[in-house]
Design an enzyme around this catalytic site. Structure first.
Site, PDB file in Angstrom:
ATOM      1  N   ASP A   1      -1.875   4.640  -6.261  1.00 41.14           N
ATOM      2  CA  ASP A   1      -0.149   4.707  -5.799  1.00 41.14           C
ATOM      3  C   ASP A   1       0.407   5.858  -6.471  1.00 41.14           C
ATOM      4  O   ASP A   1       1.575   6.167  -5.891  1.00 41.14           O
ATOM      5  CB  ASP A   1       0.094   3.357  -6.454  1.00 41.14           C
TER       6      ASP A   1
ATOM      7  N   GLY B   1       1.010  -1.142  -0.093  1.00 34.15           N
ATOM      8  CA  GLY B   1      -0.108  -0.083   0.035  1.00 34.15           C
ATOM      9  C   GLY B   1       1.076   1.094  -0.002  1.00 34.15           C
ATOM     10  O   GLY B   1       1.872   1.254   0.594  1.00 34.15           O
TER      11      GLY B   1
ATOM     12  N   ASN C   1      -3.253   2.689  -9.915  1.00 31.93           N
ATOM     13  CA  ASN C   1      -3.708   1.915  -8.759  1.00 31.93           C
ATOM     14  C   ASN C   1      -3.727   0.372  -9.167  1.00 31.93           C
ATOM     15  O   ASN C   1      -3.316   0.256 -10.274  1.00 31.93           O
ATOM     16  CB  ASN C   1      -5.080   2.500  -8.239  1.00 31.93           C
ATOM     17  N   LYS C   2      -4.048  -0.253  -8.115  1.00 31.54           N
ATOM     18  CA  LYS C   2      -3.985  -1.940  -8.284  1.00 31.54           C
ATOM     19  C   LYS C   2      -4.643  -2.294  -9.752  1.00 31.54           C
ATOM     20  O   LYS C   2      -5.377  -1.654  -9.957  1.00 31.54           O
ATOM     21  CB  LYS C   2      -4.477  -2.492  -7.203  1.00 31.54           C
TER      22      LYS C   2
HETATM   23  O1  MRU Z   1       0.521  -3.907  -4.718  1.00 32.74           O
HETATM   24  P1  MRU Z   1      -0.076  -3.179  -3.495  1.00 32.74           P
HETATM   25  O2  MRU Z   1      -0.951  -4.256  -2.656  1.00 32.74           O
HETATM   26  O3  MRU Z   1       1.033  -2.429  -2.641  1.00 32.74           O
HETATM   27  O4  MRU Z   1      -1.032  -2.304  -4.031  1.00 32.74           O
HETATM   28  C1  MRU Z   1      -2.123  -1.385  -3.259  1.00 32.74           C
HETATM   29  C2  MRU Z   1      -2.864  -0.520  -3.992  1.00 32.74           C
HETATM   30  O5  MRU Z   1      -2.899  -0.711  -5.103  1.00 32.74           O
HETATM   31  C3  MRU Z   1      -3.498   0.427  -3.265  1.00 32.74           C
HETATM   32  O6  MRU Z   1      -4.824   0.606  -3.748  1.00 32.74           O
HETATM   33  C4  MRU Z   1      -2.947   1.967  -3.245  1.00 32.74           C
HETATM   34  O7  MRU Z   1      -1.563   1.613  -2.792  1.00 32.74           O
HETATM   35  C5  MRU Z   1      -3.629   2.736  -2.115  1.00 32.74           C
HETATM   36  S1  MRU Z   1      -3.151   2.393  -0.623  1.00 32.74           S
HETATM   37  C6  MRU Z   1      -3.812   3.566   0.481  1.00 32.74           C
END
Ligand code: MRU
Length: 358
Positions: free
Chosen positions: A246, A55, A256-257
């Site tokens: 992100d 995150g 984002n993810k």
């Molecule tokens: O691969 P990750 O689990 O780090 O991805 C996280 C995300 O995409 C979250 O939506 C993003 O970091 C926002 S966290 C407040």
């Protein structure tokens, strides 16, 4: 004798001699609540790369403490050795993951803190200042999450269905979260919501982490496979979508993810407003648009063995981008600690965010 409950804080700095970083290992949730101790910078790098801590905001906070860990062994050495090691550690941690800008933002803050303090402080004092800066980054994130919650809760109405993707909760931040902070604050205000959680293949952050956080807080939660979101929207069960981010470019494009872009397209097709929640340090105003955001590519086994067993034939080719970019025109608003950005355009972003520096 009763065993004390395992702590569930995402990130804890343990101020011993020597100090260390104590992380909730997110790869083990939801079935095991296990903590991992990082005593060396390599362990922080590994924890970030392998998503034990993940995150965008949490990655930045962990990296800031990682700088302190990397410098701890040279704390009593010469100023030259200390500063040379600082540069090495900053460069090293910057290679842990490429997409979330919060990582680079936090490392930059640590570098600037060292530059400010180096002229007047010897290495032991400088190290304490760096630890103070890491703690400040951690504390500020807590405050930003609560501010996001307050700004965002105003867009939600009692009885609404909300869909979210991946995990943008307390686990992804110092505490409370970004997208989930909006839901937690709305709940505290007495609004009753039903949250649809995309499981978020390949690594299931939605199923493992978001569903865990929401059910712990007693928020009515319905887990769906990613492929079910269109049907759930068509059935009229979702009135708002909120995700985290992100990295957000100057024009409002949001990384984002993986899967977020698809959800935004579905929301547009079903006339459901799509919101993003993020602190001001997730904005990267140095890039004009999302096409400049580096997208992390992750190993094939996360797709072929993602559910704990092999689910694809040997040697099949796999493409595994961990993030995608949602164009600004699909986003109704961006909920930040500095206010709501709506409409999403470069001018309004500049007005609300100003600069993404602290
Ligand atoms: O691969 P990750 O689990 O780090 O991805 C996280 C995300 O995409 C979250 O939506 C993003 O970091 C926002 S966290 C407040």
């Amino acid at each position: 004798m009763t065993t004390p409950p395992v702590r569930t804080e995402t990130i804890v700095w343990v101020d011993r001699q020597p100090g260390y970083l104590d992380l909730l290992d997110q790869t083990r949730l939801p079935t095991e609540v296990v903590r991992v101790e990082c005593r060396e910078v390599d362990q922080v790098w590994e924890a970030i790369r392998s998503l034990r801590v993940r995150g965008a905001p949490a990655i930045g906070i962990a990296a800031a403490y990682g700088v302190c860990l990397g410098l701890q062994p040279v704390r009593d050495g010469s100023p030259d050795a200390f500063l040379a090691r600082l540069n090495q550690v900053l460069d090293y941690l910057a290679t842990s993951r490429p997409t979330a800008v919060n990582l680079f933002w936090a490392l930059d803050r640590m570098r600037k803190c060292a530059e400010r303090s180096a002229v007047r402080s010897d290495p032991p004092a400088l190290w304490r200042e760096l630890l103070g800066e890491a703690r400040a980054i951690h504390d500020e994130d807590r405050r930003m999450c609560h501010a996001i919650g307050h700004v965002g809760a105003a867009i939600l109405q009692n009885g609404q269905g909300v869909l979210t993707h991946c995990n943008a909760g307390g686990l992804a931040t110092a505490e409370y979260g970004t997208a989930l902070a909006v839901l937690f604050t709305a709940q505290d205000q007495g609004k009753s919501l039903r949250v649809f959680v995309d499981e978020t293949r390949p690594l299931l952050q939605g199923a493992r982490l978001t569903a865990w956080e929401l059910t712990q807080r007693g928020i009515p939660t319905t887990l769906i496979c990613d492929s079910m979101a269109a049907q759930v929207m068509r059935e009229g069960r979702v009135q708002v979508v909120i995700t985290g981010a992100d990295r957000i470019a100057a024009n409002g494009d949001v990384a984002n993810k993986i899967g977020t872009y698809g959800v935004a397209l579905l929301a547009r097709a079903h006339n459901v407003p799509f919101y993003v929640a993020a602190p001001h340090n997730t904005f990267d105003l140095s890039i004009a648009s999302g096409s400049e955001i580096p997208i992390e590519q992750r190993p094939a086994h996360e797709v072929t063995h993602g559910l704990g067993r092999q689910t694809a034939p040997d040697n099949v080719e796999v493409y595994n981008p961990a993030f995608d970019v949602t164009p600004a025109e699909l986003i109704r608003g961006i909920i930040t600690d500095r206010g709501l950005i709506e409409p999403v355009c470069a001018e309004r972003i500049r007005q609300v965010i100003g600069s993404s520096e602290a």
